[in-house]
Design a protein around this motif. Structure first.
Motif, PDB file in Angstrom:
ATOM      1  N   ASP A  60      24.684  15.228  53.612  1.00  0.00           N
ATOM      2  CA  ASP A  60      24.151  16.540  53.260  1.00  0.00           C
ATOM      3  C   ASP A  60      22.766  16.689  53.869  1.00  0.00           C
ATOM      4  N   LEU A  61      22.360  17.927  54.091  1.00  0.00           N
ATOM      5  CA  LEU A  61      21.055  18.240  54.669  1.00  0.00           C
ATOM      6  C   LEU A  61      20.359  19.254  53.776  1.00  0.00           C
ATOM      7  N   PRO A  62      19.028  19.285  53.835  1.00  0.00           N
ATOM      8  CA  PRO A  62      18.350  20.394  53.172  1.00  0.00           C
ATOM      9  C   PRO A  62      18.804  21.691  53.863  1.00  0.00           C
ATOM     10  N   ASP A  63      18.639  22.817  53.201  1.00  0.00           N
ATOM     11  CA  ASP A  63      19.034  24.110  53.755  1.00  0.00           C
ATOM     12  C   ASP A  63      18.314  24.329  55.086  1.00  0.00           C
ATOM     13  N   GLN A  64      19.056  24.295  56.183  1.00  0.00           N
ATOM     14  CA  GLN A  64      18.487  24.396  57.526  1.00  0.00           C
ATOM     15  C   GLN A  64      18.418  25.830  58.044  1.00  0.00           C
ATOM     16  N   ASN A  65      19.266  26.720  57.502  1.00  0.00           N
ATOM     17  CA  ASN A  65      19.353  28.069  58.045  1.00  0.00           C
ATOM     18  C   ASN A  65      18.949  29.155  57.045  1.00  0.00           C
ATOM     19  N   ALA A  66      18.257  28.749  55.987  1.00  0.00           N
ATOM     20  CA  ALA A  66      17.687  29.673  54.998  1.00  0.00           C
ATOM     21  C   ALA A  66      18.712  30.606  54.352  1.00  0.00           C
ATOM     22  N   ASP A  71      23.111  22.281  53.868  1.00  0.00           N
ATOM     23  CA  ASP A  71      23.963  22.191  55.040  1.00  0.00           C
ATOM     24  C   ASP A  71      24.455  20.760  55.217  1.00  0.00           C
ATOM     25  N   VAL A  72      25.103  20.461  56.330  1.00  0.00           N
ATOM     26  CA  VAL A  72      25.729  19.158  56.494  1.00  0.00           C
ATOM     27  C   VAL A  72      25.494  18.625  57.911  1.00  0.00           C
ATOM     28  N   GLY A  96      24.261  19.249  63.200  1.00  0.00           N
ATOM     29  CA  GLY A  96      23.939  19.927  61.948  1.00  0.00           C
ATOM     30  C   GLY A  96      24.757  21.197  61.863  1.00  0.00           C
ATOM     31  N   LEU A  97      25.513  21.360  60.782  1.00  0.00           N
ATOM     32  CA  LEU A  97      26.371  22.534  60.605  1.00  0.00           C
ATOM     33  C   LEU A  97      25.950  23.317  59.379  1.00  0.00           C
ATOM     34  N   VAL A 151      14.403  15.780  59.102  1.00  0.00           N
ATOM     35  CA  VAL A 151      15.240  16.977  59.215  1.00  0.00           C
ATOM     36  C   VAL A 151      14.762  18.081  58.275  1.00  0.00           C
ATOM     37  N   GLY A 152      13.469  18.073  57.963  1.00  0.00           N
ATOM     38  CA  GLY A 152      12.908  19.133  57.137  1.00  0.00           C
ATOM     39  C   GLY A 152      12.891  20.465  57.868  1.00  0.00           C
ATOM     40  N   GLY A 153      13.005  20.448  59.168  1.00  0.00           N
ATOM     41  CA  GLY A 153      13.099  21.627  60.034  1.00  0.00           C
ATOM     42  C   GLY A 153      13.993  21.213  61.185  1.00  0.00           C
ATOM     43  N   GLU A 154      13.573  21.498  62.420  1.00  0.00           N
ATOM     44  CA  GLU A 154      14.309  20.965  63.561  1.00  0.00           C
ATOM     45  C   GLU A 154      14.204  19.438  63.516  1.00  0.00           C
ATOM     46  N   PRO A 155      15.271  18.711  63.805  1.00  0.00           N
ATOM     47  CA  PRO A 155      15.214  17.246  63.754  1.00  0.00           C
ATOM     48  C   PRO A 155      14.122  16.679  64.655  1.00  0.00           C
TER      49      PRO A 155
END
Length: 183
Positions: A60-66, A71-72, A96-97, A151-155
Motif C-alpha cells: 500500500d502507498l500513501p494517497d499519491q493522487n489526492a 494507492d498501491v 505506483g497505481l 514515497v511521500g510524493g514522487e519516489p
C-alpha cells in the motif's frame, strides 16, 4: 530475509536483521522515478502486458493522487526495459497505481539486467523498501539488495543495502517489524 526497525526516526533506524549491513550511497542511475500516464484507467492491452511481468508483491502507498484513497505499489521483477534496441531481461520495476481508477502514477525503473527489482516490497510510513535479489553491489558482485525510497510524493531514492556474498539473493523477501527495542 530482511527486516527493518521503523519508527519516527525511520531514516536513521532502518537496518537488516542479523547481518547488520551498513547503508550505502544510492547507485547512480538505479531506481529513477518516471512519471506515470495520469490519464485514467490503463488500457486492457497494457494491463495484459503488465500482468505477464508482475510478481506477487504489492504494497500500500500513501494517497499519491489526492483522491482520498490510499494507492498501491506493484512489483514487476520480470520487467525488461529496452532502450536503443538493447533489452535488459529481469531488470525489474515498481509501478505506483491509483486505487480508484488503476492509472499509472509513477514507475521506478531499474536498469541492471537480472536485478529482479520488485520481487519483495514493504512500506512503512513514507518509505517503500524494494527487494532486488539479483542486484549487483558496488563491486559488481550479484549479492542482491534492498533499495529504500521516500514515497511521500514522487519516489525519491534514500539509501540501499546489499548482501555480503555473491548468490546470496539478499532482498528476496522483506519483513518489517515494529519497534523491537521498545524505546
Amino acid at each position: 530475509m530482511s527486516a527493518g526497525l521503523i519508527d519516527g526516526s525511520a531514516r536513521s533506524r532502518l537496518f537488516a536483521f542479523g547481518l547488520n549491513r551498513p547503508a550505502v550511497d544510492f547507485p547512480p542511475g538505479l531506481g529513477r522515478a518516471l512519471p506515470g500516464t495520469g490519464r485514467g484507467a490503463a488500457s486492457s492491452a497494457s494491463l495484459r502486458t503488465a500482468r505477464a511481468e508482475m510478481g506477487p508483491e504489492m504494497a500500500d502507498l500513501p494517497d499519491q493522487n489526492a483522491d482520498g484513497i490510499e494507492d498501491v505499489a506493484v512489483g514487476m521483477p520480470r520487467f525488461a526495459p529496452c532502450e536503443r534496441g538493447i533489452c535488459r531481461a529481469n531488470a525489474g520495476q515498481v509501478v505506483g497505481l491509483g486505487s480508484a481508477r488503476g492509472e499509472v502514477l509513477w514507475r521506478i525503473a531499474f536498469p541492471t539486467e537480472g536485478s529482479e527489482a520488485g520481487t519483495a516490497l514493504a512500506r512503512v510510513g513514507d518509505l517503500l523498501l524494494v527487494g532486488a535479489p539479483g542486484a549487483l553491489d558496488a563491486s559488481g558482485r550479484r549479492t542482491g539488495g534492498i533499495y529504500v525510497f521516500d514515497v511521500g510524493g514522487e519516489p525519491t531514492p534514500v539509501t540501499a543495502f546489499f548482501g555480503e556474498q555473491p548468490g546470496e539473493r539478499y532482498g528476496q523477501s522483506i519483513v518489517v517489524a515494529g519497534d523491537i527495542d521498545l524505546d
